[in-house]
Design a protein around this motif. Structure first.
Motif, mmCIF file in Angstrom:
data_model
loop_
_atom_site.group_PDB
_atom_site.id
_atom_site.type_symbol
_atom_site.label_atom_id
_atom_site.label_comp_id
_atom_site.label_asym_id
_atom_site.label_seq_id
_atom_site.Cartn_x
_atom_site.Cartn_y
_atom_site.Cartn_z
ATOM 1 N N ASN A 112 0.900 -1.172 0.022
ATOM 2 C CA ASN A 112 -0.469 0.059 -0.169
ATOM 3 C C ASN A 112 0.924 1.148 0.101
ATOM 4 O O ASN A 112 0.686 1.952 -0.747
ATOM 5 C CB ASN A 112 -0.709 -0.101 1.108
ATOM 6 C CG ASN A 112 -2.280 -1.843 0.655
ATOM 7 O OD1 ASN A 112 -2.402 -1.256 -0.102
ATOM 8 N ND2 ASN A 112 -2.381 -0.999 2.076
ATOM 9 N N GLU A 133 4.013 -0.835 4.621
ATOM 10 C CA GLU A 133 2.748 -1.208 4.289
ATOM 11 C C GLU A 133 1.848 -2.423 3.014
ATOM 12 O O GLU A 133 2.322 -1.647 2.567
ATOM 13 C CB GLU A 133 1.768 0.573 4.940
ATOM 14 C CG GLU A 133 2.174 1.144 6.430
ATOM 15 C CD GLU A 133 1.036 1.991 6.067
ATOM 16 O OE1 GLU A 133 0.288 2.287 5.698
ATOM 17 O OE2 GLU A 133 1.751 2.680 7.170
ATOM 18 N N SER A 134 1.949 -3.112 3.298
ATOM 19 C CA SER A 134 0.950 -4.205 3.038
ATOM 20 C C SER A 134 -0.918 -4.086 3.880
ATOM 21 O O SER A 134 -0.907 -3.892 4.512
ATOM 22 C CB SER A 134 1.455 -5.253 3.041
ATOM 23 O OG SER A 134 1.611 -5.902 4.145
ATOM 24 N N GLU A 138 0.213 -4.612 10.744
ATOM 25 C CA GLU A 138 1.147 -3.987 11.347
ATOM 26 C C GLU A 138 2.396 -3.306 9.835
ATOM 27 O O GLU A 138 2.489 -4.466 9.370
ATOM 28 C CB GLU A 138 2.469 -4.834 12.247
ATOM 29 C CG GLU A 138 1.232 -4.987 13.600
ATOM 30 C CD GLU A 138 0.884 -3.506 14.289
ATOM 31 O OE1 GLU A 138 1.642 -2.682 14.620
ATOM 32 O OE2 GLU A 138 0.063 -2.776 15.054
ATOM 33 N N PRO A 139 2.592 -2.233 9.714
ATOM 34 C CA PRO A 139 3.722 -2.383 9.122
ATOM 35 C C PRO A 139 4.527 -2.734 9.520
ATOM 36 O O PRO A 139 5.500 -3.099 10.433
ATOM 37 C CB PRO A 139 4.141 -0.895 8.906
ATOM 38 C CG PRO A 139 2.839 0.028 9.701
ATOM 39 C CD PRO A 139 2.176 -1.069 10.370
#
Length: 196
Positions: A112, A133-134, A138-139
């Motif tokens: 993302n 960030e996917s 959590e990132p």
């Protein structure tokens, strides 16, 4: 060491392959120098001891020095060497470990956002932390990435799938060719040409 081609899918190419920045080896290298220096000094002192104690002292110093070198220097060196951060045309790959191997693959389509951060010391060394960030909760943070800004840009380009930024081995990059649109509104000339 290149990432093995047999682990890549068809038409997938490695764009970035790096280990963590060598700054993570600074303290282990200092620990090695201190251990060798202190061990040498203690060995010189142990030689002056009486007859069975000098041998016992040398053996004890050697064993302790060996344990410290393995624990403080060799283990971090192997950890650094077996940690890989790879960006391909299809995914982001992270691998680490020797005895217990762990890894994560993130498809480019699931990413993302991509962020980076680096403090003053990181900027001096030319590295930083990459934050991905996917779709996960959590990132994911990848620390000590060399040339973090360039890696950030490469991932951004791959995520946005711009065909002019894609990796093509041996192919020159071509500028984007555009064709002008026909005039709008019944053939009226463009606004800047009306007064001529």
């Amino acid at each position: 060491m290149a990432y093995p081609d047999d682990l890549l899918s068809e038409q997938e190419h490695v764009v970035v392959h790096s280990h963590p920045h060598f700054k993570m080896l600074i303290f282990p290298t200092l620990a090695l120098l201190v251990t060798v220096g202190a061990g040498t000094w203690l060995a010189i002192l142990a030689k002056d001891a009486g007859s069975p104690w000098n041998t016992v002292g040398l053996i004890a110093i050697g064993v302790v020095a060996l344990v410290l070198v393995v624990w403080l220097f060799l283990a971090p060196l192997v950890r650094w060497r077996t940690t890989h951060f790879i960006v391909t045309t299809d995914r982001l790959i992270a691998r680490e470990g020797v005895l217990k191997r762990t890894g994560i693959d993130i498809p480019m389509g699931r990413i993302n956002s991509v962020q980076f951060e680096h403090g003053l010391l990181d900027r001096v060394f030319g590295c930083g932390t990459l934050i991905i960030e996917s779709a996960s909760d959590e990132p994911l943070r990848f620390e000590d990435i060399p040339h973090v800004e360039k890696v950030h840009t490469v991932i951004y380009r791959e995520v946005n799938d711009n065909p002019y930024d894609d990796y093509r081995p041996g192919a020159p990059q071509q500028p984007q060719q555009t064709t002008p649109l026909p005039p709008q509104g019944g053939g009226r000339p463009p606004r800047g040409e009306r007064r001529r």
